[in-house]
Design a protein around this motif. Structure first.
Motif, PDB file in Angstrom:
ATOM      1  N   LEU A 171       0.862  -1.177   0.000  1.00 61.64           N
ATOM      2  CA  LEU A 171       0.000   0.000   0.000  1.00 61.64           C
ATOM      3  C   LEU A 171       0.899   1.228   0.000  1.00 61.64           C
ATOM      4  N   TYR A 172       0.831   2.026  -1.046  1.00 58.93           N
ATOM      5  CA  TYR A 172       1.721   3.169  -1.208  1.00 58.93           C
ATOM      6  C   TYR A 172       1.026   4.465  -0.786  1.00 58.93           C
ATOM      7  N   GLY A 173       1.778   5.327  -0.111  1.00 61.66           N
ATOM      8  CA  GLY A 173       1.317   6.679   0.173  1.00 61.66           C
ATOM      9  C   GLY A 173       1.987   7.611  -0.822  1.00 61.66           C
ATOM     10  N   VAL A 174       1.311   7.917  -1.904  1.00 51.45           N
ATOM     11  CA  VAL A 174       1.906   8.643  -3.022  1.00 51.45           C
ATOM     12  C   VAL A 174       1.858  10.143  -2.730  1.00 51.45           C
ATOM     13  N   GLY A 175       2.955  10.651  -2.185  1.00 53.41           N
ATOM     14  CA  GLY A 175       3.035  12.071  -1.869  1.00 53.41           C
ATOM     15  C   GLY A 175       2.222  12.483  -0.665  1.00 53.41           C
ATOM     16  N   VAL A 176       1.671  11.518   0.073  1.00 51.53           N
ATOM     17  CA  VAL A 176       0.820  11.867   1.205  1.00 51.53           C
ATOM     18  C   VAL A 176       0.974  10.817   2.305  1.00 51.53           C
ATOM     19  N   LEU A 177       1.048  11.273   3.549  1.00 56.60           N
ATOM     20  CA  LEU A 177       1.051  10.384   4.710  1.00 56.60           C
ATOM     21  C   LEU A 177      -0.339  10.432   5.328  1.00 56.60           C
ATOM     22  N   ASP A 178      -1.118   9.388   5.081  1.00 54.82           N
ATOM     23  CA  ASP A 178      -2.465   9.303   5.658  1.00 54.82           C
ATOM     24  C   ASP A 178      -2.341   8.729   7.064  1.00 54.82           C
ATOM     25  N   HIS A 179      -2.831   9.466   8.066  1.00 60.50           N
ATOM     26  CA  HIS A 179      -2.629   9.073   9.454  1.00 60.50           C
ATOM     27  C   HIS A 179      -3.711   8.143   9.999  1.00 60.50           C
ATOM     28  N   PHE A 205      -4.522   2.673   9.752  1.00 68.31           N
ATOM     29  CA  PHE A 205      -4.915   2.036  11.018  1.00 68.31           C
ATOM     30  C   PHE A 205      -6.169   1.208  10.835  1.00 68.31           C
ATOM     31  N   TYR A 206      -7.168   1.768  10.156  1.00 61.42           N
ATOM     32  CA  TYR A 206      -8.414   1.039   9.970  1.00 61.42           C
ATOM     33  C   TYR A 206      -8.253  -0.137   9.015  1.00 61.42           C
ATOM     34  N   LEU A 207      -7.265  -0.084   8.135  1.00 56.47           N
ATOM     35  CA  LEU A 207      -6.981  -1.203   7.237  1.00 56.47           C
ATOM     36  C   LEU A 207      -6.063  -2.237   7.874  1.00 56.47           C
ATOM     37  N   GLY A 208      -5.372  -1.858   8.943  1.00 54.32           N
ATOM     38  CA  GLY A 208      -4.404  -2.761   9.553  1.00 54.32           C
ATOM     39  C   GLY A 208      -3.179  -2.957   8.692  1.00 54.32           C
ATOM     40  N   LEU A 209      -2.792  -1.923   7.931  1.00 50.43           N
ATOM     41  CA  LEU A 209      -1.652  -1.992   7.018  1.00 50.43           C
ATOM     42  C   LEU A 209      -0.722  -0.813   7.254  1.00 50.43           C
ATOM     43  N   THR A 243       3.922   2.447   2.362  1.00 48.92           N
ATOM     44  CA  THR A 243       5.254   2.685   1.808  1.00 48.92           C
ATOM     45  C   THR A 243       5.229   4.075   1.193  1.00 48.92           C
ATOM     46  N   MET A 244       6.023   4.987   1.740  1.00 53.22           N
ATOM     47  CA  MET A 244       5.972   6.376   1.319  1.00 53.22           C
ATOM     48  C   MET A 244       6.615   6.545  -0.059  1.00 53.22           C
ATOM     49  N   VAL A 245       6.035   7.452  -0.815  1.00 51.90           N
ATOM     50  CA  VAL A 245       6.521   7.769  -2.161  1.00 51.90           C
ATOM     51  C   VAL A 245       6.762   9.270  -2.259  1.00 51.90           C
ATOM     52  N   ARG A 262       4.083  -0.648 -12.314  1.00 52.19           N
ATOM     53  CA  ARG A 262       3.843  -1.370 -13.563  1.00 52.19           C
ATOM     54  C   ARG A 262       4.517  -2.747 -13.599  1.00 52.19           C
ATOM     55  N   ASP A 263       5.103  -3.208 -12.489  1.00 59.19           N
ATOM     56  CA  ASP A 263       5.903  -4.433 -12.542  1.00 59.19           C
ATOM     57  C   ASP A 263       5.074  -5.708 -12.481  1.00 59.19           C
ATOM     58  N   GLY A 264       3.770  -5.570 -12.402  1.00 57.08           N
ATOM     59  CA  GLY A 264       2.900  -6.732 -12.425  1.00 57.08           C
ATOM     60  C   GLY A 264       2.452  -7.206 -11.062  1.00 57.08           C
ATOM     61  N   GLN A 265       3.092  -6.741  -9.976  1.00 53.30           N
ATOM     62  CA  GLN A 265       2.660  -7.135  -8.632  1.00 53.30           C
ATOM     63  C   GLN A 265       1.433  -6.326  -8.239  1.00 53.30           C
ATOM     64  N   PRO A 266       0.362  -6.976  -7.803  1.00 52.90           N
ATOM     65  CA  PRO A 266      -0.834  -6.223  -7.385  1.00 52.90           C
ATOM     66  C   PRO A 266      -0.491  -5.259  -6.255  1.00 52.90           C
ATOM     67  N   ALA A 267      -0.964  -4.034  -6.359  1.00 48.93           N
ATOM     68  CA  ALA A 267      -0.653  -2.997  -5.374  1.00 48.93           C
ATOM     69  C   ALA A 267      -1.783  -1.988  -5.332  1.00 48.93           C
ATOM     70  N   MET A 268      -1.796  -1.221  -4.246  1.00 52.86           N
ATOM     71  CA  MET A 268      -2.766  -0.141  -4.094  1.00 52.86           C
ATOM     72  C   MET A 268      -2.031   1.105  -3.632  1.00 52.86           C
ATOM     73  N   GLY A 269      -2.615   2.245  -3.921  1.00 54.81           N
ATOM     74  CA  GLY A 269      -2.008   3.505  -3.535  1.00 54.81           C
ATOM     75  C   GLY A 269      -3.037   4.484  -3.009  1.00 54.81           C
ATOM     76  N   ILE A 270      -2.584   5.308  -2.041  1.00 49.96           N
ATOM     77  CA  ILE A 270      -3.404   6.402  -1.510  1.00 49.96           C
ATOM     78  C   ILE A 270      -2.760   7.699  -1.972  1.00 49.96           C
ATOM     79  N   MET A 271      -3.537   8.600  -2.504  1.00 56.47           N
ATOM     80  CA  MET A 271      -3.005   9.862  -3.009  1.00 56.47           C
ATOM     81  C   MET A 271      -4.068  10.944  -2.915  1.00 56.47           C
ATOM     82  N   SER A 272      -3.628  12.178  -3.053  1.00 54.99           N
ATOM     83  CA  SER A 272      -4.578  13.291  -3.059  1.00 54.99           C
ATOM     84  C   SER A 272      -5.292  13.335  -4.404  1.00 54.99           C
ATOM     85  N   PRO A 273      -6.471  13.954  -4.474  1.00 52.61           N
ATOM     86  CA  PRO A 273      -7.150  14.089  -5.765  1.00 52.61           C
ATOM     87  C   PRO A 273      -6.284  14.791  -6.815  1.00 52.61           C
TER      88      PRO A 273
END
Length: 578
Positions: free
Chosen positions: A471-479, A483-487, A490-492, A521-532
């Protein structure tokens, strides 16, 4: 001389006191789960404790799997124990501050009873529980209330040890308890846990010329106890993390106090409105509280040497700590929470001496406040913000209206009880009404806090999550959302407050967006959190992203089609001309 109490308080109603205590505790602990966690503090410390709980490492503090050395571990230890006992959740994350608030209140009442009498002590307890800053801080997961509860014990135990009727064994026991409380304060927020009590003692002894007080602190034994409480963790973390001492003691103490390195600026008057709001119900007692200090209330004359002055000690505790943080280059609202137990002690003595005419003016002042609040509630319902649309403010306005209606009813009841039952029942109704008003208002903030926490996005995200998915934090640290996801994130690109951690463990973050996109794009399933805005920027570059959930603050995307996502439309073959 020792303060006396008017006869109107004789024969304290034990049953009423017990009922009030039970009601306060039920509301205090029963509302811990009424709100979701707010960012940044509540989510940060809840998540640090969750990671401690998951890893079993109680020495090296980590946030999003990175070393996080800004604060010591005591608060997180208590929260982790709550997770161990009751599971991971919102109220468990707030249990430490709730316990700290009650322990600090109980210690304050105990010290006030010893020096000023049981009636003044009970009134001090009512004053503290009805102080908005104390009741709010006791339900907000940050280090400020944990520190304040420990410091309230430092003040109370020291005062108990100085009473002239204390036996040598009792004096030694209370002072050792005081040193333990200072150790807990240091393990909560660092050297401020001993710097603030030390500052107060210096100011007190310079003011009174009572230098003999230092001989009554059991310094040699107390220092040993303090070191026994604090040194083990500091030694363990420094042994395994050589960079800890410089970062913690220099960057997080000296640099924080003397500069604006943390961008927490504020004028020298920054805490004045917070003090006014935080002690609002009792501001009318200020002249009487000063008289309490000036007349040396509680002082027992005839003791050997210079008599200890408990009211002056409480006053200087307030003044010294308030001035210390007002002069600091770093300011946050919760920094002055430790002053309120001392103020409550003075307010309790003032209430013990107040006459009915003066008390009626206090009630009338809050009656006006209640009416103003009721008038303001419809105005709140007209507000509209990009992050909180009008329907949110309309819901919040209902809570505001109910809160001030409770305050109005409480003040009317206090007036009636003053006429029919006397001062103590009236003051009790007054304090409980203010306490409930603050509690209802804080609960009402959930209509905004729930949206900010991101908890409503969790079901959609969990439906897409796969085992070991980054789970990537793309330019943002979600506080809060991690916690609610239990994950962990990884900061970007932007490390935010995790800069020290990524310097220590650079392999655990992605410093540029291009490096992130290569991994995306490397094929590994991933998710990211980012600002709009970040989402729009990446979408314009035609980066493969599938929106899993979004709100006004964040967009959560995956690099693979979530279940049920329609297949992209295929281009149609051109039809030949007939």
């Amino acid at each position: 001389m020792r303060s006396s109490s008017p006869s109107r308080y004789d024969g304290l109603p034990v049953g009423m006191i017990a009922l009030v205590v039970v009601a306060v505790l039920l509301v205090w602990f029963g509302t811990l789960d009424a709100r979701h966690l707010l960012r940044p503090d509540e989510g940060r410390y809840a998540e640090i404790s969750r990671e401690m709980f998951a890893s079993g490492d109680w020495v090296t503090i980590r946030y999003n799997a990175l070393k996080y050395f800004e604060k010591p571990p005591f608060h997180m230890w208590v929260t982790t124990i709550a997770y161990e006992l009751f599971g991971v959740g919102d109220w468990q994350a707030r249990l430490c501050v709730a316990l700290s608030g009650i322990v600090g209140l109980a210690a304050t009442v105990l010290a006030a009873a010893r020096w000023f009498g049981i009636r003044a002590a009970l009134l001090a307890g009512l004053a503290l529980v009805a102080a908005p800053m104390w009741s709010v801080a006791g339900h907000f997961n940050s280090l400020d209330m944990t520190l304040s509860g420990a410091l309230a014990c430092v003040l109370a135990f020291m005062m108990l040890a100085q009473h002239p009727e204390a036996t040598p064994a009792a004096r030694r026991g209370w002072m050792l308890a005081c040193w333990v409380a200072m150790g807990v304060a240091i393990l909560t927020k660092g050297l401020v846990g001993i710097a603030l009590p030390g500052l107060v003692l210096v100011v007190y002894t310079l003011t009174t010329r009572d230098f003999g007080l230092w001989r009554r602190l059991h310094l040699p034994t107390g220092i040993v106890v303090l070191l026994a409480v604090t040194v083990p963790w500091f030694w363990l973390i420094s042994r395994t993390n050589p960079d800890f001492p410089h970062f913690f003691f220099i960057h997080e103490h000296w640099d924080r106090y003397t500069s604006t390195v943390h961008s927490r600026k504020g004028s020298v008057w920054y805490f004045v409105p917070l003090l006014v709001a935080g002690f609002l119900p009792w501001l009318g007692l200020t002249p009487r509280m000063w008289d309490t200090v000036r007349e040396r209330a509680g002082t027992v004359l005839g003791a050997s040497g210079k008599p200890f002055q408990p009211a002056l000690m409480a006053f200087l505790w307030f003044i010294a700590i308030f001035a210390f943080f007002s002069l600091s280059g770093s300011k946050l609202p919760g920094y002055i929470v430790p002053v309120f137990p001392a103020l409550a002690m003075l307010a309790g003595v003032a209430l013990d001496q107040i006459n009915e005419r003066s008390w009626k003016r206090q009630i009338n002042a809050l009656l006006v406040l209640a009416v103003v609040g009721l008038i303001a509630a419809p105005v709140v319902a007209t507000l509209d913000r990009p992050t909180n649309p009008n329907e949110v403010f309309r819901a919040f306005a209902v809570y505001i209206g109910v809160a001030f209606a409770v305050l109005l009813a409480g003040m009317l009841l206090a007036r009636r009880l003053l006429r029919t039952r006397g001062l103590l029942p009236s003051i009790t109704a007054f304090a409980l009404a203010m306490y409930l008003t603050c509690t209802i208002g804080l609960m009402g903030h959930e209509v905004m806090g729930r949206r900010a926490s991101g908890v409503d996005m969790v079901p959609a995200i969990q439906a897409v999550l796969k085992p070991d998915m980054p789970l990537y934090g793309v330019g943002v640290l979600d506080h809060t959302l991690p916690f609610y996801l239990g994950l962990t994130l990884t900061m970007v690109e932007h490390p935010d407050e995790l800069e020290f951690g990524v310097q220590q463990e650079p392999a655990k973050w992605i410093p540029t967006v291009d490096q992130f996109l290569a991994r995306w794009r490397d094929g590994q399933p991933a998710m990211g959190i980012m600002s709009p805005d970040t989402y729009d920027s990446l979408a314009a570059r035609q980066i493969p992203m599938y929106v899993v959930a979004r709100d006004v603050r964040r967009v959560v995307v995956s690099n693979f089609p979530p279940p049920g996502t329609p297949a992209p439309a295929q281009p149609q073959e051109p039809r030949s001309a007939p």
